[in-house]
Design a protein around this motif. Structure first.
Motif, PDB file in Angstrom:
ATOM      1  N   ARG A  24       0.834  -1.211   0.000  1.00 28.51           N
ATOM      2  CA  ARG A  24       0.000   0.000   0.000  1.00 28.51           C
ATOM      3  C   ARG A  24       0.861   1.251   0.000  1.00 28.51           C
ATOM      4  NH1 ARG A  24      -4.320   0.130   4.469  1.00 28.51           N
ATOM      5  NH2 ARG A  24      -4.952   1.912   3.235  1.00 28.51           N
ATOM      6  N   ALA A  25       1.919   1.249   0.834  1.00 26.98           N
ATOM      7  CA  ALA A  25       2.819   2.404   0.887  1.00 26.98           C
ATOM      8  C   ALA A  25       3.527   2.586  -0.451  1.00 26.98           C
ATOM      9  CB  ALA A  25       3.831   2.229   2.020  1.00 26.98           C
ATOM     10  N   ALA A  26       3.961   1.486  -1.053  1.00 21.66           N
ATOM     11  CA  ALA A  26       4.652   1.572  -2.340  1.00 21.66           C
ATOM     12  C   ALA A  26       3.735   2.150  -3.413  1.00 21.66           C
ATOM     13  CB  ALA A  26       5.170   0.194  -2.758  1.00 21.66           C
ATOM     14  N   ARG A  27       2.488   1.709  -3.432  1.00 19.70           N
ATOM     15  CA  ARG A  27       1.545   2.247  -4.427  1.00 19.70           C
ATOM     16  C   ARG A  27       1.287   3.733  -4.206  1.00 19.70           C
ATOM     17  NH1 ARG A  27      -1.355  -2.845  -3.293  1.00 19.70           N
ATOM     18  NH2 ARG A  27      -0.776  -4.276  -4.945  1.00 19.70           N
ATOM     19  N   ALA A  28       1.109   4.118  -2.943  1.00 20.50           N
ATOM     20  CA  ALA A  28       0.853   5.526  -2.633  1.00 20.50           C
ATOM     21  C   ALA A  28       2.060   6.395  -2.995  1.00 20.50           C
ATOM     22  CB  ALA A  28       0.504   5.689  -1.154  1.00 20.50           C
ATOM     23  N   LEU A  29       3.269   5.925  -2.661  1.00 23.59           N
ATOM     24  CA  LEU A  29       4.472   6.678  -3.015  1.00 23.59           C
ATOM     25  C   LEU A  29       4.659   6.743  -4.527  1.00 23.59           C
ATOM     26  CD1 LEU A  29       7.096   5.554  -0.357  1.00 23.59           C
ATOM     27  CD2 LEU A  29       6.239   7.877  -0.745  1.00 23.59           C
ATOM     28  N   ALA A  30       4.432   5.629  -5.199  1.00 19.86           N
ATOM     29  CA  ALA A  30       4.567   5.604  -6.657  1.00 19.86           C
ATOM     30  C   ALA A  30       3.627   6.615  -7.294  1.00 19.86           C
ATOM     31  CB  ALA A  30       4.308   4.199  -7.193  1.00 19.86           C
ATOM     32  N   LYS A  31       2.391   6.656  -6.829  1.00 19.31           N
ATOM     33  CA  LYS A  31       1.422   7.614  -7.379  1.00 19.31           C
ATOM     34  C   LYS A  31       1.864   9.049  -7.099  1.00 19.31           C
ATOM     35  CE  LYS A  31      -3.430   8.986  -7.450  1.00 19.31           C
ATOM     36  NZ  LYS A  31      -3.044  10.286  -7.929  1.00 19.31           N
ATOM     37  N   ARG A  32       2.332   9.275  -5.889  1.00 20.38           N
ATOM     38  CA  ARG A  32       2.759  10.634  -5.534  1.00 20.38           C
ATOM     39  C   ARG A  32       3.916  11.093  -6.428  1.00 20.38           C
ATOM     40  NH1 ARG A  32       3.687  12.739   0.626  1.00 20.38           N
ATOM     41  NH2 ARG A  32       4.231  14.874   0.105  1.00 20.38           N
ATOM     42  N   PHE A  33       4.901  10.221  -6.628  1.00 22.72           N
ATOM     43  CA  PHE A  33       6.033  10.591  -7.468  1.00 22.72           C
ATOM     44  C   PHE A  33       5.648  10.623  -8.944  1.00 22.72           C
ATOM     45  CE2 PHE A  33       8.452   9.884  -3.636  1.00 22.72           C
ATOM     46  CZ  PHE A  33       9.478  10.807  -3.739  1.00 22.72           C
ATOM     47  N   ASP A  34       4.766   9.729  -9.389  1.00 18.89           N
ATOM     48  CA  ASP A  34       4.268   9.796 -10.767  1.00 18.89           C
ATOM     49  C   ASP A  34       3.614  11.144 -11.031  1.00 18.89           C
ATOM     50  OD1 ASP A  34       5.118   7.272 -11.593  1.00 18.89           O
ATOM     51  OD2 ASP A  34       3.143   6.328 -11.292  1.00 18.89           O
ATOM     52  N   ASP A  35       2.746  11.558 -10.114  1.00 19.20           N
ATOM     53  CA  ASP A  35       2.059  12.842 -10.271  1.00 19.20           C
ATOM     54  C   ASP A  35       3.060  13.999 -10.289  1.00 19.20           C
ATOM     55  OD1 ASP A  35      -0.352  11.471 -10.296  1.00 19.20           O
ATOM     56  OD2 ASP A  35      -0.879  11.986  -8.224  1.00 19.20           O
ATOM     57  N   ALA A  36       4.033  13.949  -9.395  1.00 18.35           N
ATOM     58  CA  ALA A  36       5.014  15.035  -9.305  1.00 18.35           C
ATOM     59  C   ALA A  36       5.903  15.098 -10.547  1.00 18.35           C
ATOM     60  CB  ALA A  36       5.871  14.851  -8.050  1.00 18.35           C
ATOM     61  N   LEU A  37       6.313  13.930 -11.053  1.00 18.56           N
ATOM     62  CA  LEU A  37       7.252  13.888 -12.177  1.00 18.56           C
ATOM     63  C   LEU A  37       6.585  14.036 -13.548  1.00 18.56           C
ATOM     64  CD1 LEU A  37       9.546  11.031 -10.856  1.00 18.56           C
ATOM     65  CD2 LEU A  37      10.186  13.437 -11.145  1.00 18.56           C
ATOM     66  N   ARG A  38       5.264  14.001 -13.579  1.00 16.48           N
ATOM     67  CA  ARG A  38       4.550  14.104 -14.857  1.00 16.48           C
ATOM     68  C   ARG A  38       4.972  15.327 -15.670  1.00 16.48           C
ATOM     69  NH1 ARG A  38      -0.258  13.050 -13.113  1.00 16.48           N
ATOM     70  NH2 ARG A  38       0.019  10.841 -13.482  1.00 16.48           N
ATOM     71  N   PRO A  39       5.134  16.525 -15.061  1.00 18.62           N
ATOM     72  CA  PRO A  39       5.561  17.680 -15.871  1.00 18.62           C
ATOM     73  C   PRO A  39       6.941  17.489 -16.524  1.00 18.62           C
ATOM     74  CG  PRO A  39       4.678  18.421 -13.768  1.00 18.62           C
ATOM     75  CD  PRO A  39       4.784  16.923 -13.691  1.00 18.62           C
ATOM     76  N   ALA A  40       7.771  16.622 -15.954  1.00 17.80           N
ATOM     77  CA  ALA A  40       9.084  16.339 -16.553  1.00 17.80           C
ATOM     78  C   ALA A  40       8.992  15.235 -17.596  1.00 17.80           C
ATOM     79  CB  ALA A  40      10.075  15.938 -15.463  1.00 17.80           C
ATOM     80  N   GLY A  41       7.795  14.687 -17.784  1.00 20.01           N
ATOM     81  CA  GLY A  41       7.595  13.662 -18.800  1.00 20.01           C
ATOM     82  C   GLY A  41       8.074  12.281 -18.409  1.00 20.01           C
ATOM     83  N   LEU A  42       8.214  12.036 -17.110  1.00 23.65           N
ATOM     84  CA  LEU A  42       8.680  10.734 -16.630  1.00 23.65           C
ATOM     85  C   LEU A  42       7.743  10.176 -15.567  1.00 23.65           C
ATOM     86  CD1 LEU A  42      12.483  11.485 -16.050  1.00 23.65           C
ATOM     87  CD2 LEU A  42      11.477  10.250 -17.980  1.00 23.65           C
ATOM     88  N   THR A  43       7.752   8.857 -15.449  1.00 22.90           N
ATOM     89  CA  THR A  43       7.120   8.203 -14.314  1.00 22.90           C
ATOM     90  C   THR A  43       8.196   7.994 -13.253  1.00 22.90           C
ATOM     91  OG1 THR A  43       7.625   5.955 -15.051  1.00 22.90           O
ATOM     92  CG2 THR A  43       5.544   6.948 -15.850  1.00 22.90           C
ATOM     93  N   LEU A 110      19.383  15.050 -19.866  1.00 31.26           N
ATOM     94  CA  LEU A 110      18.518  16.233 -19.801  1.00 31.26           C
ATOM     95  C   LEU A 110      17.222  15.922 -19.053  1.00 31.26           C
ATOM     96  CD1 LEU A 110      18.031  19.162 -20.614  1.00 31.26           C
ATOM     97  CD2 LEU A 110      17.096  18.331 -22.778  1.00 31.26           C
ATOM     98  N   ALA A 111      16.630  14.760 -19.325  1.00 29.56           N
ATOM     99  CA  ALA A 111      15.406  14.358 -18.622  1.00 29.56           C
ATOM    100  C   ALA A 111      15.658  14.250 -17.119  1.00 29.56           C
ATOM    101  CB  ALA A 111      14.889  13.027 -19.179  1.00 29.56           C
ATOM    102  N   LEU A 112      16.792  13.661 -16.746  1.00 32.08           N
ATOM    103  CA  LEU A 112      17.134  13.575 -15.320  1.00 32.08           C
ATOM    104  C   LEU A 112      17.332  14.957 -14.715  1.00 32.08           C
ATOM    105  CD1 LEU A 112      19.585  10.563 -14.861  1.00 32.08           C
ATOM    106  CD2 LEU A 112      17.286  10.837 -13.924  1.00 32.08           C
ATOM    107  N   ALA A 113      17.996  15.837 -15.444  1.00 30.48           N
ATOM    108  CA  ALA A 113      18.238  17.193 -14.943  1.00 30.48           C
ATOM    109  C   ALA A 113      16.924  17.940 -14.719  1.00 30.48           C
ATOM    110  CB  ALA A 113      19.135  17.969 -15.917  1.00 30.48           C
ATOM    111  N   ARG A 114      15.943  17.725 -15.597  1.00 28.07           N
ATOM    112  CA  ARG A 114      14.616  18.358 -15.425  1.00 28.07           C
ATOM    113  C   ARG A 114      13.873  17.744 -14.248  1.00 28.07           C
ATOM    114  NH1 ARG A 114      13.934  17.566 -21.118  1.00 28.07           N
ATOM    115  NH2 ARG A 114      12.580  15.850 -20.543  1.00 28.07           N
ATOM    116  N   ALA A 115      14.014  16.439 -14.072  1.00 24.90           N
ATOM    117  CA  ALA A 115      13.231  15.732 -13.059  1.00 24.90           C
ATOM    118  C   ALA A 115      13.829  15.815 -11.660  1.00 24.90           C
ATOM    119  CB  ALA A 115      13.084  14.260 -13.465  1.00 24.90           C
TER     120      ALA A 115
END
Length: 146
Positions: A24-43, A110-115
């Protein structure tokens, strides 16, 4: 004839199962980071994979799979969109032509630098939200389970 398990046993498992709580914690963290990293174009998975490739020398598949706790087939599938988008290049290892090296390209850097700033801020928020703010203890416990 089936034997029914009492509901109080179900509640006990729900409340005490380490596997359930980690999932459950892994899913919640994954979603939180997915949402945060979306503007950088990464999961979050792509960020972790690109970061695992950010080394002085390109690694082969096996150590990256081990680091990310993935089997080789899953890692190969995860690499495909990054390769398609030009962030990763898979090359033949000149020292062992049967082996493949995973090269982080300029686009991958570059993707890492943005993210990275997004990851740093999100990670700090997650750590600040931990009870007793004891992230090092949590990391040690998770490493012990892995």
């Amino acid at each position: 004839m089936s034997k029914k398990i009492p509901f109080d046993t179900t509640q006990e498992v729900r409340d005490t199962c380490l596997c359930l709580h980690v999932q459950r914690a892994a899913r919640a963290l994954a979603k939180r980071f997915d949402d945060a990293l979306r503007p950088a174009g990464l999961t979050n998975g792509q960020f972790s994979l690109l970061m695992a490739l950010n080394r002085p020398q390109p690694p082969s598949i096996a150590p990256v799979a081990t680091l990310l706790a993935m089997d080789r087939t899953t890692l190969t599938a995860a690499l495909k969109p990054l390769e398609r988008d030009g962030m990763v290049r898979i090359e033949i290892d000149p020292d062992d032509r049967r082996s493949r090296l995973l090269v982080l390209t300029d686009a991958g850097h570059l993707a890492l630098a943005r993210a990275l700033p997004i990851w740093l801020a999100t990670h700090a928020d997650v750590e600040a939200g931990l009870p007793d703010q004891d992230a090092d203890r949590l990391r040690a416990s998770l490493r012990a389970l892995a």
